[in-house]
Design a protein around this motif. Structure first.
Motif, PDB file in Angstrom:
ATOM      1  N   SER A  52       0.828  -1.210   0.000  1.00 17.77           N
ATOM      2  CA  SER A  52       0.000   0.000   0.000  1.00 17.77           C
ATOM      3  C   SER A  52       0.861   1.257   0.000  1.00 17.77           C
ATOM      4  CB  SER A  52      -0.904   0.006   1.223  1.00 17.77           C
ATOM      5  OG  SER A  52      -0.124   0.083   2.411  1.00 17.77           O
ATOM      6  N   TYR A  53       0.210   2.417  -0.164  1.00 16.84           N
ATOM      7  CA  TYR A  53       0.960   3.659  -0.277  1.00 16.84           C
ATOM      8  C   TYR A  53       1.736   3.979   0.999  1.00 16.84           C
ATOM      9  CZ  TYR A  53      -2.541   6.248   2.463  1.00 16.84           C
ATOM     10  OH  TYR A  53      -3.364   6.709   3.455  1.00 16.84           O
ATOM     11  N   THR A  54       1.246   3.514   2.141  1.00 15.29           N
ATOM     12  CA  THR A  54       1.971   3.748   3.393  1.00 15.29           C
ATOM     13  C   THR A  54       2.987   2.658   3.679  1.00 15.29           C
ATOM     14  OG1 THR A  54       0.381   2.513   4.704  1.00 15.29           O
ATOM     15  CG2 THR A  54      -0.045   4.878   4.404  1.00 15.29           C
ATOM     16  N   GLY A  55       2.864   1.539   2.999  1.00 13.03           N
ATOM     17  CA  GLY A  55       3.703   0.386   3.300  1.00 13.03           C
ATOM     18  C   GLY A  55       3.143  -0.488   4.400  1.00 13.03           C
ATOM     19  N   ALA A  56       2.010  -0.096   4.970  1.00 20.47           N
ATOM     20  CA  ALA A  56       1.459  -0.830   6.110  1.00 20.47           C
ATOM     21  C   ALA A  56       0.759  -2.114   5.700  1.00 20.47           C
ATOM     22  CB  ALA A  56       0.486   0.065   6.868  1.00 20.47           C
ATOM     23  N   THR A  57       0.258  -2.159   4.485  1.00 18.29           N
ATOM     24  CA  THR A  57      -0.455  -3.345   3.998  1.00 18.29           C
ATOM     25  C   THR A  57       0.333  -3.997   2.875  1.00 18.29           C
ATOM     26  OG1 THR A  57      -2.593  -2.364   4.559  1.00 18.29           O
ATOM     27  CG2 THR A  57      -2.585  -4.214   2.997  1.00 18.29           C
ATOM     28  N   ILE A  58       0.584  -5.270   3.032  1.00 14.36           N
ATOM     29  CA  ILE A  58       1.298  -6.043   2.019  1.00 14.36           C
ATOM     30  C   ILE A  58       0.529  -7.332   1.772  1.00 14.36           C
ATOM     31  CG2 ILE A  58       3.386  -7.386   1.554  1.00 14.36           C
ATOM     32  CD1 ILE A  58       4.995  -5.253   2.970  1.00 14.36           C
ATOM     33  N   ARG A  59       0.410  -7.688   0.515  1.00 11.43           N
ATOM     34  CA  ARG A  59      -0.239  -8.937   0.142  1.00 11.43           C
ATOM     35  C   ARG A  59       0.649  -9.726  -0.810  1.00 11.43           C
ATOM     36  NH1 ARG A  59      -6.606  -7.436  -1.015  1.00 11.43           N
ATOM     37  NH2 ARG A  59      -7.075  -6.590   1.041  1.00 11.43           N
ATOM     38  N   TYR A  60       0.546 -11.035  -0.716  1.00 13.26           N
ATOM     39  CA  TYR A  60       1.281 -11.937  -1.592  1.00 13.26           C
ATOM     40  C   TYR A  60       0.351 -12.992  -2.167  1.00 13.26           C
ATOM     41  CZ  TYR A  60       5.530 -10.096   0.604  1.00 13.26           C
ATOM     42  OH  TYR A  60       6.535  -9.271   1.053  1.00 13.26           O
ATOM     43  N   ALA A  61       0.665 -13.432  -3.356  1.00  5.92           N
ATOM     44  CA  ALA A  61       0.016 -14.615  -3.893  1.00  5.92           C
ATOM     45  C   ALA A  61       0.488 -15.816  -3.084  1.00  5.92           C
ATOM     46  CB  ALA A  61       0.366 -14.792  -5.363  1.00  5.92           C
ATOM     47  N   ASP A  62      -0.386 -16.793  -2.924  1.00  3.43           N
ATOM     48  CA  ASP A  62      -0.031 -17.977  -2.143  1.00  3.43           C
ATOM     49  C   ASP A  62       1.200 -18.666  -2.722  1.00  3.43           C
ATOM     50  OD1 ASP A  62      -3.459 -18.989  -1.393  1.00  3.43           O
ATOM     51  OD2 ASP A  62      -2.118 -17.557  -0.410  1.00  3.43           O
ATOM     52  N   SER A  63       1.354 -18.608  -4.024  1.00  5.23           N
ATOM     53  CA  SER A  63       2.444 -19.327  -4.688  1.00  5.23           C
ATOM     54  C   SER A  63       3.823 -18.751  -4.367  1.00  5.23           C
ATOM     55  CB  SER A  63       2.231 -19.317  -6.202  1.00  5.23           C
ATOM     56  OG  SER A  63       2.172 -17.989  -6.680  1.00  5.23           O
ATOM     57  N   VAL A  64       3.870 -17.520  -3.839  1.00  4.96           N
ATOM     58  CA  VAL A  64       5.172 -16.901  -3.577  1.00  4.96           C
ATOM     59  C   VAL A  64       5.390 -16.593  -2.101  1.00  4.96           C
ATOM     60  CG1 VAL A  64       5.138 -15.903  -5.894  1.00  4.96           C
ATOM     61  CG2 VAL A  64       4.474 -14.489  -3.935  1.00  4.96           C
ATOM     62  N   LYS A  65       4.390 -16.813  -1.272  1.00  4.30           N
ATOM     63  CA  LYS A  65       4.522 -16.524   0.163  1.00  4.30           C
ATOM     64  C   LYS A  65       5.705 -17.282   0.756  1.00  4.30           C
ATOM     65  CE  LYS A  65      -0.209 -15.309   1.429  1.00  4.30           C
ATOM     66  NZ  LYS A  65      -1.441 -15.756   2.120  1.00  4.30           N
ATOM     67  N   GLY A  66       6.489 -16.572   1.542  1.00  4.83           N
ATOM     68  CA  GLY A  66       7.653 -17.173   2.167  1.00  4.83           C
ATOM     69  C   GLY A  66       8.884 -17.194   1.288  1.00  4.83           C
ATOM     70  N   ARG A  67       8.726 -16.869   0.007  1.00  5.49           N
ATOM     71  CA  ARG A  67       9.886 -16.865  -0.911  1.00  5.49           C
ATOM     72  C   ARG A  67      10.171 -15.470  -1.450  1.00  5.49           C
ATOM     73  NH1 ARG A  67       9.658 -19.521  -5.641  1.00  5.49           N
ATOM     74  NH2 ARG A  67       7.392 -19.276  -5.884  1.00  5.49           N
TER      75      ARG A  67
END
Length: 123
Positions: A52-67
């Motif tokens: 997000s614009y503040t950096g407070a919210t981040i999302r990942y696709a399940d296929s890349v989470k943790g990598r």
């Protein structure tokens, strides 16, 4: 208008790492959410990660989470994608995208796009 230019793609062996960078210019960088999408040959463009614009919210696709890790540097008007433990299925053209304020996961929700950078992971 926002201009986005990606860099950092290349050829890497499976298990390796790459760091993509996206440089933004134009309107106020800090007001925009930023995302990475990818598109493999014959496949639809898919969401990878967003911040997000503040950096407070981040999302990942399940296929890349943790990598993969997305980060932004508002002082440099850049967004990064650190990609570790790469797999052949990560091979694609990676695109940087932006939209005002909040994150989204659908390509149609993003207003501005870069030209893409190729990532190829060999087995």
């Amino acid at each position: 208008q926002v201009q986005l230019v990606e860099s950092g793609g290349g050829l890497v062996q499976a298990g390796g790492s790459l760091r993509l960078s996206c440089a933004a210019s134009g309107r106020t960088f800090s007001s925009y959410a930023l995302a990475w999408f990818r598109q493999a040959p014959g496949k639809e463009r898919e969401f990878v990660a967003a911040v997000s614009y503040t950096g407070a919210t981040i999302r990942y696709a399940d296929s890349v989470k943790g990598r993969f890790t997305i980060s932004r540097d508002n002082a440099k008007s850049r967004v990064y994608l650190q990609m570790n433990s790469l797999r052949p299925e990560d091979t694609a053209v990676y695109y940087c995208a932006s939209r005002l304020l909040s994150v989204a996961t659908y390509p149609n929700d993003y207003t501005y796009w870069g030209q893409g950078t190729q990532v190829t992971v060999s087995s």
